[in-house]
Design a protein around this motif. Sequence first.
Motif, PDB file in Angstrom:
ATOM      1  N   TRP A 163     -71.570 -50.216  74.365  1.00  0.00           N
ATOM      2  CA  TRP A 163     -72.073 -51.473  74.940  1.00  0.00           C
ATOM      3  C   TRP A 163     -73.253 -52.023  74.154  1.00  0.00           C
ATOM      4  O   TRP A 163     -73.865 -51.329  73.353  1.00  0.00           O
ATOM      5  N   ARG A 164     -73.538 -53.282  74.430  1.00  0.00           N
ATOM      6  CA  ARG A 164     -74.731 -53.948  73.902  1.00  0.00           C
ATOM      7  C   ARG A 164     -75.142 -55.007  74.915  1.00  0.00           C
ATOM      8  O   ARG A 164     -74.290 -55.719  75.467  1.00  0.00           O
ATOM      9  N   GLY A 165     -76.441 -55.143  75.145  1.00  0.00           N
ATOM     10  CA  GLY A 165     -76.958 -56.150  76.066  1.00  0.00           C
ATOM     11  C   GLY A 165     -76.987 -57.530  75.430  1.00  0.00           C
ATOM     12  O   GLY A 165     -77.124 -57.666  74.210  1.00  0.00           O
ATOM     13  N   LYS A 166     -76.839 -58.574  76.249  1.00  0.00           N
ATOM     14  CA  LYS A 166     -76.896 -59.947  75.747  1.00  0.00           C
ATOM     15  C   LYS A 166     -78.247 -60.226  75.113  1.00  0.00           C
ATOM     16  O   LYS A 166     -79.279 -59.793  75.615  1.00  0.00           O
ATOM     17  N   GLY A 167     -78.220 -60.961  74.009  1.00  0.00           N
ATOM     18  CA  GLY A 167     -79.451 -61.318  73.321  1.00  0.00           C
ATOM     19  C   GLY A 167     -80.197 -60.125  72.755  1.00  0.00           C
ATOM     20  O   GLY A 167     -81.391 -60.209  72.496  1.00  0.00           O
ATOM     21  N   GLY A 168     -79.507 -59.021  72.574  1.00  0.00           N
ATOM     22  CA  GLY A 168     -80.141 -57.827  72.023  1.00  0.00           C
ATOM     23  C   GLY A 168     -80.991 -57.058  73.023  1.00  0.00           C
ATOM     24  O   GLY A 168     -81.695 -56.117  72.645  1.00  0.00           O
ATOM     25  N   ARG A 169     -80.930 -57.443  74.304  1.00  0.00           N
ATOM     26  CA  ARG A 169     -81.754 -56.749  75.305  1.00  0.00           C
ATOM     27  C   ARG A 169     -81.324 -55.291  75.425  1.00  0.00           C
ATOM     28  O   ARG A 169     -80.162 -54.946  75.255  1.00  0.00           O
ATOM     29  N   VAL A 194     -80.141 -46.969  75.423  1.00  0.00           N
ATOM     30  CA  VAL A 194     -80.443 -48.318  74.936  1.00  0.00           C
ATOM     31  C   VAL A 194     -79.228 -49.143  74.533  1.00  0.00           C
ATOM     32  O   VAL A 194     -79.314 -50.355  74.388  1.00  0.00           O
ATOM     33  N   GLY A 195     -78.082 -48.531  74.296  1.00  0.00           N
ATOM     34  CA  GLY A 195     -76.897 -49.283  73.874  1.00  0.00           C
ATOM     35  C   GLY A 195     -77.040 -49.764  72.445  1.00  0.00           C
ATOM     36  O   GLY A 195     -77.708 -49.156  71.638  1.00  0.00           O
ATOM     37  N   GLY A 196     -76.413 -50.886  72.151  1.00  0.00           N
ATOM     38  CA  GLY A 196     -76.430 -51.410  70.787  1.00  0.00           C
ATOM     39  C   GLY A 196     -75.148 -51.048  70.084  1.00  0.00           C
ATOM     40  O   GLY A 196     -74.159 -50.675  70.700  1.00  0.00           O
ATOM     41  N   GLY A 197     -75.151 -51.142  68.800  1.00  0.00           N
ATOM     42  CA  GLY A 197     -73.968 -50.787  68.039  1.00  0.00           C
ATOM     43  C   GLY A 197     -73.061 -51.978  67.781  1.00  0.00           C
ATOM     44  O   GLY A 197     -73.303 -53.092  68.217  1.00  0.00           O
ATOM     45  N   SER A 198     -72.004 -51.719  67.049  1.00  0.00           N
ATOM     46  CA  SER A 198     -71.114 -52.768  66.576  1.00  0.00           C
ATOM     47  C   SER A 198     -69.893 -52.985  67.449  1.00  0.00           C
ATOM     48  O   SER A 198     -69.129 -53.902  67.210  1.00  0.00           O
ATOM     49  N   GLY A 199     -69.673 -52.135  68.411  1.00  0.00           N
ATOM     50  CA  GLY A 199     -68.479 -52.261  69.232  1.00  0.00           C
ATOM     51  C   GLY A 199     -67.314 -51.463  68.715  1.00  0.00           C
ATOM     52  O   GLY A 199     -66.210 -51.543  69.247  1.00  0.00           O
ATOM     53  N   LYS A 200     -67.522 -50.682  67.678  1.00  0.00           N
ATOM     54  CA  LYS A 200     -66.441 -49.864  67.129  1.00  0.00           C
ATOM     55  C   LYS A 200     -66.469 -48.450  67.674  1.00  0.00           C
ATOM     56  O   LYS A 200     -65.467 -47.953  68.155  1.00  0.00           O
ATOM     57  N   ALA A 201     -67.615 -47.796  67.576  1.00  0.00           N
ATOM     58  CA  ALA A 201     -67.722 -46.406  68.030  1.00  0.00           C
ATOM     59  C   ALA A 201     -68.474 -46.354  69.357  1.00  0.00           C
ATOM     60  O   ALA A 201     -69.436 -47.077  69.562  1.00  0.00           O
ATOM     61  N   PRO A 202     -68.051 -45.471  70.263  1.00  0.00           N
ATOM     62  CA  PRO A 202     -68.733 -45.336  71.557  1.00  0.00           C
ATOM     63  C   PRO A 202     -70.170 -44.826  71.411  1.00  0.00           C
ATOM     64  O   PRO A 202     -70.480 -44.069  70.499  1.00  0.00           O
ATOM     65  N   ASN A 203     -71.032 -45.249  72.332  1.00  0.00           N
ATOM     66  CA  ASN A 203     -72.411 -44.760  72.404  1.00  0.00           C
ATOM     67  C   ASN A 203     -72.472 -43.424  73.136  1.00  0.00           C
ATOM     68  O   ASN A 203     -73.340 -42.611  72.861  1.00  0.00           O
ATOM     69  N   GLU A 204     -71.602 -43.228  74.132  1.00  0.00           N
ATOM     70  CA  GLU A 204     -71.557 -41.995  74.909  1.00  0.00           C
ATOM     71  C   GLU A 204     -70.114 -41.501  74.963  1.00  0.00           C
ATOM     72  O   GLU A 204     -69.180 -42.305  74.989  1.00  0.00           O
ATOM     73  N   SER A 215     -72.438 -58.911  83.983  1.00  0.00           N
ATOM     74  CA  SER A 215     -72.466 -60.211  83.311  1.00  0.00           C
ATOM     75  C   SER A 215     -73.605 -60.285  82.291  1.00  0.00           C
ATOM     76  O   SER A 215     -73.602 -61.154  81.429  1.00  0.00           O
ATOM     77  N   GLU A 216     -74.560 -59.369  82.356  1.00  0.00           N
ATOM     78  CA  GLU A 216     -75.681 -59.331  81.421  1.00  0.00           C
ATOM     79  C   GLU A 216     -75.391 -58.471  80.198  1.00  0.00           C
ATOM     80  O   GLU A 216     -76.248 -58.270  79.349  1.00  0.00           O
ATOM     81  N   VAL A 217     -74.174 -57.969  80.114  1.00  0.00           N
ATOM     82  CA  VAL A 217     -73.751 -57.146  78.989  1.00  0.00           C
ATOM     83  C   VAL A 217     -73.041 -58.048  77.986  1.00  0.00           C
ATOM     84  O   VAL A 217     -72.143 -58.802  78.347  1.00  0.00           O
ATOM     85  N   ASP A 218     -73.483 -58.005  76.730  1.00  0.00           N
ATOM     86  CA  ASP A 218     -72.855 -58.808  75.678  1.00  0.00           C
ATOM     87  C   ASP A 218     -71.429 -58.338  75.452  1.00  0.00           C
ATOM     88  O   ASP A 218     -70.495 -59.117  75.432  1.00  0.00           O
ATOM     89  N   PHE A 219     -71.273 -57.040  75.265  1.00  0.00           N
ATOM     90  CA  PHE A 219     -69.947 -56.441  75.202  1.00  0.00           C
ATOM     91  C   PHE A 219     -70.046 -55.007  75.676  1.00  0.00           C
ATOM     92  O   PHE A 219     -71.088 -54.374  75.601  1.00  0.00           O
ATOM     93  N   ALA A 220     -68.953 -54.527  76.209  1.00  0.00           N
ATOM     94  CA  ALA A 220     -68.820 -53.117  76.575  1.00  0.00           C
ATOM     95  C   ALA A 220     -67.351 -52.760  76.452  1.00  0.00           C
ATOM     96  O   ALA A 220     -66.475 -53.618  76.593  1.00  0.00           O
ATOM     97  N   PHE A 221     -67.099 -51.504  76.172  1.00  0.00           N
ATOM     98  CA  PHE A 221     -65.718 -51.044  76.059  1.00  0.00           C
ATOM     99  C   PHE A 221     -65.654 -49.562  76.386  1.00  0.00           C
ATOM    100  O   PHE A 221     -66.653 -48.850  76.309  1.00  0.00           O
ATOM    101  N   CYS A 222     -64.492 -49.130  76.779  1.00  0.00           N
ATOM    102  CA  CYS A 222     -64.201 -47.718  77.005  1.00  0.00           C
ATOM    103  C   CYS A 222     -62.999 -47.354  76.151  1.00  0.00           C
ATOM    104  O   CYS A 222     -62.121 -48.184  75.927  1.00  0.00           O
TER     105      CYS A 222
END
Length: 153
Positions: free
Chosen positions: A32-38, A76-86, A116-123
């Motif tokens: 995942w990553r938060g909107k606006g880099g949050r 904190v999340g972040g990342g490119s959306g390719k590899a999982p954070n957890e 809705s405050e998440v820029d992207f998330a995936f499982c």
Amino acid sequence: MTTLNLSKGGTLNLTKGHSNTIDEKSTFGLGWRGKGGRTLDLDSYVAVFAGDKVIDFIYFGKKIGKGIKHNGDDTVGGGSGKAPNETINAKISSLDPSATKLIFGAAIYSGATSLSEVDFAFCTLQDKSGQEVVRFKIDEQFGKARSFDAASV
């Protein structure tokens, strides 16, 4: 192997005898990553059921269960959306013998009031070789929800 992309309400049969059967050793991943880099913290979990009763619950505060290991908390999340954070590993043959179902999911821990405050998330669900079998994208259709169940095995 081709990844199957699922959306809210989508299903995939992962039981024995089907072409998408999970392996003896599988990994559930959350990114995942938060909107606006949050900075925000989503937490992955797995609930182990015997019939309708939860017999174990693995998450960042209880990382080890019979046949299951949570590999650590990313706060904190972040990342490119390719590899999982957890990630959470499951070894099917080592589960409690009374286990009938696993439900993998995620919940907001801090930094946001809704998905809705998440820029992207995936499982993801990966087989024993690390190949992605399923990818479930979480987007605005979850609106004010604070958690979701992503996979039931």
